[in-house]
Design a protein around this motif. Sequence first.
Motif, PDB file in Angstrom:
ATOM      1  N   GLN A  11      70.424   6.189 -30.897  1.00  0.00           N
ATOM      2  CA  GLN A  11      69.687   7.025 -30.645  1.00  0.00           C
ATOM      3  C   GLN A  11      70.696   7.964 -31.861  1.00  0.00           C
ATOM      4  N   LYS A  12      71.751   8.092 -32.498  1.00  0.00           N
ATOM      5  CA  LYS A  12      71.769   8.988 -33.026  1.00  0.00           C
ATOM      6  C   LYS A  12      71.796   9.249 -34.334  1.00  0.00           C
ATOM      7  N   THR A  13      71.779   7.867 -34.964  1.00  0.00           N
ATOM      8  CA  THR A  13      71.123   7.542 -35.948  1.00  0.00           C
ATOM      9  C   THR A  13      69.467   8.439 -36.091  1.00  0.00           C
ATOM     10  N   ILE A  14      69.062   8.161 -35.595  1.00  0.00           N
ATOM     11  CA  ILE A  14      67.300   8.895 -35.366  1.00  0.00           C
ATOM     12  C   ILE A  14      67.573  10.658 -35.273  1.00  0.00           C
ATOM     13  N   THR A  15      68.038  10.895 -34.218  1.00  0.00           N
ATOM     14  CA  THR A  15      68.469  12.241 -34.213  1.00  0.00           C
ATOM     15  C   THR A  15      68.406  13.018 -35.762  1.00  0.00           C
ATOM     16  N   ASP A  16      69.943  12.264 -36.138  1.00  0.00           N
ATOM     17  CA  ASP A  16      69.859  12.652 -36.684  1.00  0.00           C
ATOM     18  C   ASP A  16      69.832  12.719 -38.605  1.00  0.00           C
ATOM     19  N   GLU A  17      68.546  11.735 -38.317  1.00  0.00           N
ATOM     20  CA  GLU A  17      67.187  12.337 -39.448  1.00  0.00           C
ATOM     21  C   GLU A  17      66.127  12.692 -39.063  1.00  0.00           C
ATOM     22  N   PRO A  35      63.760  16.150 -37.682  1.00  0.00           N
ATOM     23  CA  PRO A  35      63.580  17.218 -38.806  1.00  0.00           C
ATOM     24  C   PRO A  35      64.254  18.073 -37.005  1.00  0.00           C
ATOM     25  N   VAL A  36      64.336  19.162 -37.634  1.00  0.00           N
ATOM     26  CA  VAL A  36      65.213  19.635 -36.633  1.00  0.00           C
ATOM     27  C   VAL A  36      64.645  20.051 -35.553  1.00  0.00           C
ATOM     28  N   HIS A  37      63.603  20.522 -35.451  1.00  0.00           N
ATOM     29  CA  HIS A  37      62.659  21.067 -34.597  1.00  0.00           C
ATOM     30  C   HIS A  37      62.399  19.727 -33.560  1.00  0.00           C
ATOM     31  N   LYS A  38      62.406  18.506 -34.324  1.00  0.00           N
ATOM     32  CA  LYS A  38      61.911  17.254 -32.481  1.00  0.00           C
ATOM     33  C   LYS A  38      63.138  16.461 -32.276  1.00  0.00           C
ATOM     34  N   ARG A  39      64.035  16.847 -32.693  1.00  0.00           N
ATOM     35  CA  ARG A  39      65.862  16.608 -32.461  1.00  0.00           C
ATOM     36  C   ARG A  39      65.718  16.549 -30.469  1.00  0.00           C
ATOM     37  N   SER A  40      66.317  18.213 -30.370  1.00  0.00           N
ATOM     38  CA  SER A  40      65.676  18.025 -29.040  1.00  0.00           C
ATOM     39  C   SER A  40      64.532  17.520 -27.985  1.00  0.00           C
ATOM     40  N   ALA A  41      63.659  17.006 -28.476  1.00  0.00           N
ATOM     41  CA  ALA A  41      62.508  16.310 -27.737  1.00  0.00           C
ATOM     42  C   ALA A  41      63.193  14.880 -27.703  1.00  0.00           C
ATOM     43  N   LEU A  42      63.723  13.974 -28.050  1.00  0.00           N
ATOM     44  CA  LEU A  42      64.413  13.319 -28.340  1.00  0.00           C
ATOM     45  C   LEU A  42      64.747  12.553 -27.634  1.00  0.00           C
ATOM     46  N   LEU A  43      66.355  13.421 -27.824  1.00  0.00           N
ATOM     47  CA  LEU A  43      67.490  13.746 -27.169  1.00  0.00           C
ATOM     48  C   LEU A  43      67.799  14.088 -25.402  1.00  0.00           C
ATOM     49  N   GLN A  44      66.283  14.441 -24.808  1.00  0.00           N
ATOM     50  CA  GLN A  44      65.981  14.768 -24.042  1.00  0.00           C
ATOM     51  C   GLN A  44      65.349  13.554 -23.159  1.00  0.00           C
ATOM     52  N   ALA A  45      64.600  13.080 -24.019  1.00  0.00           N
ATOM     53  CA  ALA A  45      63.872  12.180 -23.638  1.00  0.00           C
ATOM     54  C   ALA A  45      64.516  10.861 -23.752  1.00  0.00           C
ATOM     55  N   TRP A  46      65.693  10.800 -24.161  1.00  0.00           N
ATOM     56  CA  TRP A  46      66.093   9.066 -24.608  1.00  0.00           C
ATOM     57  C   TRP A  46      67.001   9.029 -23.102  1.00  0.00           C
ATOM     58  N   PRO A  47      66.926   7.536 -22.586  1.00  0.00           N
ATOM     59  CA  PRO A  47      68.049   7.192 -21.653  1.00  0.00           C
ATOM     60  C   PRO A  47      69.507   7.679 -21.331  1.00  0.00           C
ATOM     61  N   VAL A  48      69.418   7.854 -20.341  1.00  0.00           N
ATOM     62  CA  VAL A  48      70.889   8.025 -20.714  1.00  0.00           C
ATOM     63  C   VAL A  48      71.895   6.838 -20.138  1.00  0.00           C
ATOM     64  N   CYS A  49      71.785   6.340 -20.999  1.00  0.00           N
ATOM     65  CA  CYS A  49      72.917   5.175 -21.305  1.00  0.00           C
ATOM     66  C   CYS A  49      74.546   4.811 -21.327  1.00  0.00           C
ATOM     67  N   SER A  50      75.035   6.529 -21.642  1.00  0.00           N
ATOM     68  CA  SER A  50      76.273   6.529 -21.019  1.00  0.00           C
ATOM     69  C   SER A  50      76.583   7.653 -20.892  1.00  0.00           C
ATOM     70  N   ALA A  51      78.673   7.638 -20.979  1.00  0.00           N
ATOM     71  CA  ALA A  51      78.705   9.083 -20.983  1.00  0.00           C
ATOM     72  C   ALA A  51      78.749  10.035 -22.028  1.00  0.00           C
ATOM     73  N   ALA A  52      78.933   9.543 -22.811  1.00  0.00           N
ATOM     74  CA  ALA A  52      78.823  10.618 -24.118  1.00  0.00           C
ATOM     75  C   ALA A  52      76.648  10.166 -24.611  1.00  0.00           C
ATOM     76  N   THR A  53      76.145   9.899 -24.298  1.00  0.00           N
ATOM     77  CA  THR A  53      74.649  10.212 -24.609  1.00  0.00           C
ATOM     78  C   THR A  53      73.947  11.495 -23.270  1.00  0.00           C
ATOM     79  N   LEU A  54      75.329  11.279 -21.819  1.00  0.00           N
ATOM     80  CA  LEU A  54      74.716  12.354 -21.374  1.00  0.00           C
ATOM     81  C   LEU A  54      76.136  13.683 -22.010  1.00  0.00           C
TER      82      LEU A  54
END
Length: 374
Positions: free
Chosen positions: A196-202, A204-223
């Motif tokens: 998740q972190k690798t994809i988010t970093d790569e 475009p900025v305007h797409k990052r929030s969509a990925l992070l919102q949709a990504w499953p909450v799989c850890s405290a760090a993700t939350l």
Amino acid sequence: MATQDCAVSKAAKAKETIDQFLNVSLDIAVTGKTGSGKSSFVNLFRGLSNDDDGAAPTGVTETTVKRTKYDIPTMSNVNIWDLPGIGTPNFKANKYLKDVKFKTYDFFIILNSERFTENDIMLAKEIRKRNKNFYFVRSKIDIDISSEQKRPGFNEQDVLDKIRKYCERNLNELGNAKVFLISSVDLGKYDFEKLQKTITDELPVHKRSALLQAWPVCSAATLEEKIKLFKGLIWVASIASAGITVVPVPGTSVACDAAIAFLFLLRCYYAFGLDDRSLKRLSEKVNKPLLEYRAESKFANAIQKKEVTTLHVGASVIAMSTVADLFSLFPGVGSAFAAGLSLASTQCLLTEGLNELANTARVIRKVAGLDTIE
């Protein structure tokens, strides 16, 4: 007049930012050979089990015979595409990208449960030529670990390192290709968060929030990363709401505040995994009743009933909202003052709502035994 024009301009920009945050599209392609676990990965990402209604079909034979779009139940603007494996009878390697409509996707996840094949490498090279990103994911790691546990001197980290190095050597001709190891049944294990972190970093900025919102909450760090994302947008959402107040129409500020507040907090609710589907799935996983902890949140209850605007968030906020409506009837200074009050009241509402929903999600994870209780 210049001051008012500036305020309207800022509000319009804020509104554009919030609209993009809520609606920007993201299309994820998942491909791999038959039996690699593509459909199971798609289901896990969407928060579904393989037996749920609407889940991608799974099986030991090729179940993906055409490209199939699945939305994220909590994020209608994010789609994950289950693609047929490259080199299957109907999708020849030399025409694969054309046949699956390459331009549709923002990035590709190339999945395999064993070694990556020549077709996988060829696909990666073609994706790279077209200036898009791809990510190699080695699936079913839990099955490998379970098998290796029977051997004398078993060490899990050694097994993981061995699998990773084997895959990376297999992909050597691509140059520094990273391989992410994931479980077939639990996305909280191994490299899913790193992916998740690798994809988010790569992205475009305007797409990052969509990925992070949709990504499953799989850890405290993700939350916590999700919470940080929403906190950073409270000010923008407040400006977008307050900017409408400069228009002298009775009741406009309240209506606008309600719409923005509800959409913002609704997205928090889903992103933090507080919806029925997510909590029921988590309850089954840890064998503990968790819905009762959500019931303690007034904001979660109001979102379920679509009654965020009825919340009593403090006399000061209510007073500010009422005064804002009165001042919005007067042009010039009155309107600008009303906008300031509306901004403050919306900011208070969103801050309180975000903090309460975030704390509810934290408590649920701790009760579930997923995070350490401090």
